[in-house]
Scaffold this motif. Sequence first.
Motif, short mmCIF file in Angstrom:
data_model
loop_
_atom_site.label_atom_id
_atom_site.label_comp_id
_atom_site.label_asym_id
_atom_site.label_seq_id
_atom_site.Cartn_x
_atom_site.Cartn_y
_atom_site.Cartn_z
N ALA A 80 0.83 -1.21 0.00
CA ALA A 80 0.00 0.00 0.00
C ALA A 80 0.86 1.26 0.00
N ASN A 81 1.98 1.22 0.70
CA ASN A 81 2.82 2.41 0.88
C ASN A 81 4.16 1.98 1.48
N THR A 82 5.01 2.93 1.73
CA THR A 82 6.33 2.63 2.29
C THR A 82 6.21 1.97 3.66
N SER A 83 5.29 2.49 4.47
CA SER A 83 5.11 1.97 5.83
C SER A 83 4.78 0.49 5.81
N HIS A 84 3.93 0.11 4.89
CA HIS A 84 3.54 -1.29 4.75
C HIS A 84 4.78 -2.15 4.46
N GLU A 105 15.65 10.82 9.27
CA GLU A 105 14.74 9.93 8.53
C GLU A 105 13.28 10.32 8.73
N PHE A 106 12.48 10.09 7.73
CA PHE A 106 11.03 10.22 7.89
C PHE A 106 10.57 9.07 8.80
N PRO A 107 9.57 9.31 9.67
CA PRO A 107 9.18 8.29 10.65
C PRO A 107 8.83 6.92 10.07
N THR A 108 8.42 6.90 8.81
CA THR A 108 8.14 5.61 8.15
C THR A 108 9.33 4.66 8.21
N SER A 109 10.54 5.24 8.23
CA SER A 109 11.75 4.41 8.25
C SER A 109 12.09 3.94 9.67
N GLN A 173 16.58 12.30 1.62
CA GLN A 173 15.92 12.70 2.86
C GLN A 173 14.75 13.62 2.57
N PHE A 174 13.69 13.42 3.33
CA PHE A 174 12.42 14.06 2.98
C PHE A 174 12.43 15.58 3.14
N ALA A 175 13.22 16.13 4.05
CA ALA A 175 13.17 17.59 4.28
C ALA A 175 14.31 18.32 3.58
N ALA A 198 16.47 -0.01 2.16
CA ALA A 198 16.45 1.34 1.59
C ALA A 198 15.03 1.87 1.48
N ASN A 199 14.86 3.11 1.87
CA ASN A 199 13.60 3.81 1.62
C ASN A 199 13.84 4.68 0.38
N ILE A 200 13.18 4.33 -0.72
CA ILE A 200 13.50 5.02 -1.98
C ILE A 200 12.37 5.97 -2.41
N THR A 201 11.46 6.25 -1.49
CA THR A 201 10.25 7.03 -1.83
C THR A 201 10.56 8.42 -2.37
N GLN A 202 11.57 9.11 -1.84
CA GLN A 202 11.83 10.49 -2.29
C GLN A 202 12.84 10.53 -3.45
N GLY A 203 13.24 9.37 -3.95
CA GLY A 203 14.22 9.39 -5.04
C GLY A 203 13.75 8.66 -6.28
N CYS A 221 8.97 1.67 -1.46
CA CYS A 221 8.65 2.89 -2.18
C CYS A 221 7.14 3.12 -2.22
N SER A 222 6.75 4.36 -2.09
CA SER A 222 5.36 4.74 -2.28
C SER A 222 5.20 5.27 -3.71
N GLY A 223 4.01 5.11 -4.29
CA GLY A 223 3.80 5.60 -5.65
C GLY A 223 3.42 7.06 -5.71
N ILE A 224 3.21 7.66 -4.56
CA ILE A 224 2.53 8.97 -4.54
C ILE A 224 3.43 10.17 -4.88
N LYS A 225 4.74 10.01 -4.74
CA LYS A 225 5.59 11.19 -4.87
C LYS A 225 6.22 11.25 -6.27
N TRP A 226 7.48 10.89 -6.38
CA TRP A 226 8.20 11.11 -7.64
C TRP A 226 7.80 10.10 -8.71
C1 LIG Z 1 11.23 9.37 2.82
C2 LIG Z 1 9.75 9.13 2.94
N1 LIG Z 1 9.28 7.89 3.03
C3 LIG Z 1 7.97 7.64 3.11
C4 LIG Z 1 7.04 8.65 3.13
C5 LIG Z 1 5.59 8.35 3.20
O1 LIG Z 1 5.35 7.13 3.83
P1 LIG Z 1 4.15 6.23 3.36
O2 LIG Z 1 4.46 5.82 1.94
O3 LIG Z 1 4.16 5.09 4.29
O4 LIG Z 1 2.91 7.04 3.46
C6 LIG Z 1 7.48 9.97 3.07
C7 LIG Z 1 6.51 11.08 3.12
O5 LIG Z 1 6.81 12.23 3.12
C8 LIG Z 1 8.86 10.20 2.94
O6 LIG Z 1 9.32 11.45 2.83
#
Ligand SMILES: Cc1ncc(COP(=O)(O)O)c(C=O)c1O
Length: 406
Positions: A80-84, A105-109, A173-175, A198-203, A221-226
Amino acid sequence: MPAWSKVRNSYPALKEYTYLDTAGTGVVSVSTARAARKFYEQVSNHGNVKLKAWLERVGEARRQIALLIGAKPEEVAFVANTSHGMNIAALMLKGQGEVLTNESEFPTSTVPWLHQGYKVHFVRATRGVIQLESTAGAAGRAGCKSASTARPLSIREAMGRRKRGIIVHSYVQFATGFRQDMAALGRLARRHGHHFVANITQGCGAFPVDVKEWGADIACCSGIKWMCAGEGAGFMYIRRGLLKKFKAPLAGWFSVKDPMRIDNRTVRLKTEAARFELGGLPMPSIFALGCAAEQTRRLGVGNIAGRIRGLTDYLLERLEEIDVPVASSKAPEHRSGIVLVRLPGAGALVEKLRKRKVRVSARSAGIRVSLHFYNNRDDIDAFINHLGRLVSSGKRCPGAGRGALA
Ligand SMILES: Cc1ncc(COP(=O)(O)O)c(C=O)c1O
């Protein structure tokens, strides 16, 4: 080289907004939206008549993702998302040692590992930089937060303190947008006997990902960002060797080799990562993700990365002109699509910008600006013009310095 102005026309939101917030949510293209919509049109008009075709499209989406990240389709699971994905990783790797990560790190990690009772060590980030190796300049600044001593630590030093463990680290990194050298991190992890998650969501979707070159064990990886695929689907990569070695901590009726036998007594799990797709799939989101991955590949990740570099160069130039500082690392090898602009009162400024249809985010005492291939110099000019006016009107307020902008 893609004709970027033509590509931009496929992203309708850009006609209405100065959209610089892909790190929050990527804009979905017309064809990606159509791919998701098509599922509902079909199920609305034909019920499950198209089921076989849907399952084939899931397979095609998996293939597109695998090609994008340098994996085999058998190593890709939709989540569903990175957290999953991180939760699956944390359950799978139980007993493999402590977790090493970094403080930005974003809390998901981190939350999934903390929740499972792992001890998590946080290496410091110094002015947005997460050091792999210690340098003379870093001594006294970098450190490991949860360690009992205040001794300076780079990731290498922190790894050297334990025989094995798990490194969990974002590509970007998310910020701050700091882009880590994941291949070097992977080499360090192997040398120190650590698993590498690896959390690759922001790359992913913006800069090259090659899980094999990196030596990653797991990537989420989440599909929602890049990836610009909207909400509902992400993916995880699990290295084949890991799938063989570790017991699957979760299973459902769709995890088994032949789900259509509807056997409620035996569990013969798929050998592929798809064993973590436990039941009915979020097909519309997966179709969108598959379509978006194909578009990304067609544009070429190298071309996209080059485009982003060009746009961020221009943003940095324009920020300098209006004398607004940047908190992100400017080292070319660590830059990404995210630029963190250092400004106090960012929350209020972001609200004012939103009223002017400029979309950016407030993050850690600054404004996070994120630029994808579909942006252009006009977007940057619009942002700078609005920001410049807001900053100078803030300065004109009696008794106000930069700190009074809120
Ligand atoms: C590095 C990173 N990972 C994950 C997420 C989002 O997590 P999830 O896909 O679980 O909603 C974000 C959201 O800003 C993020 O910046």
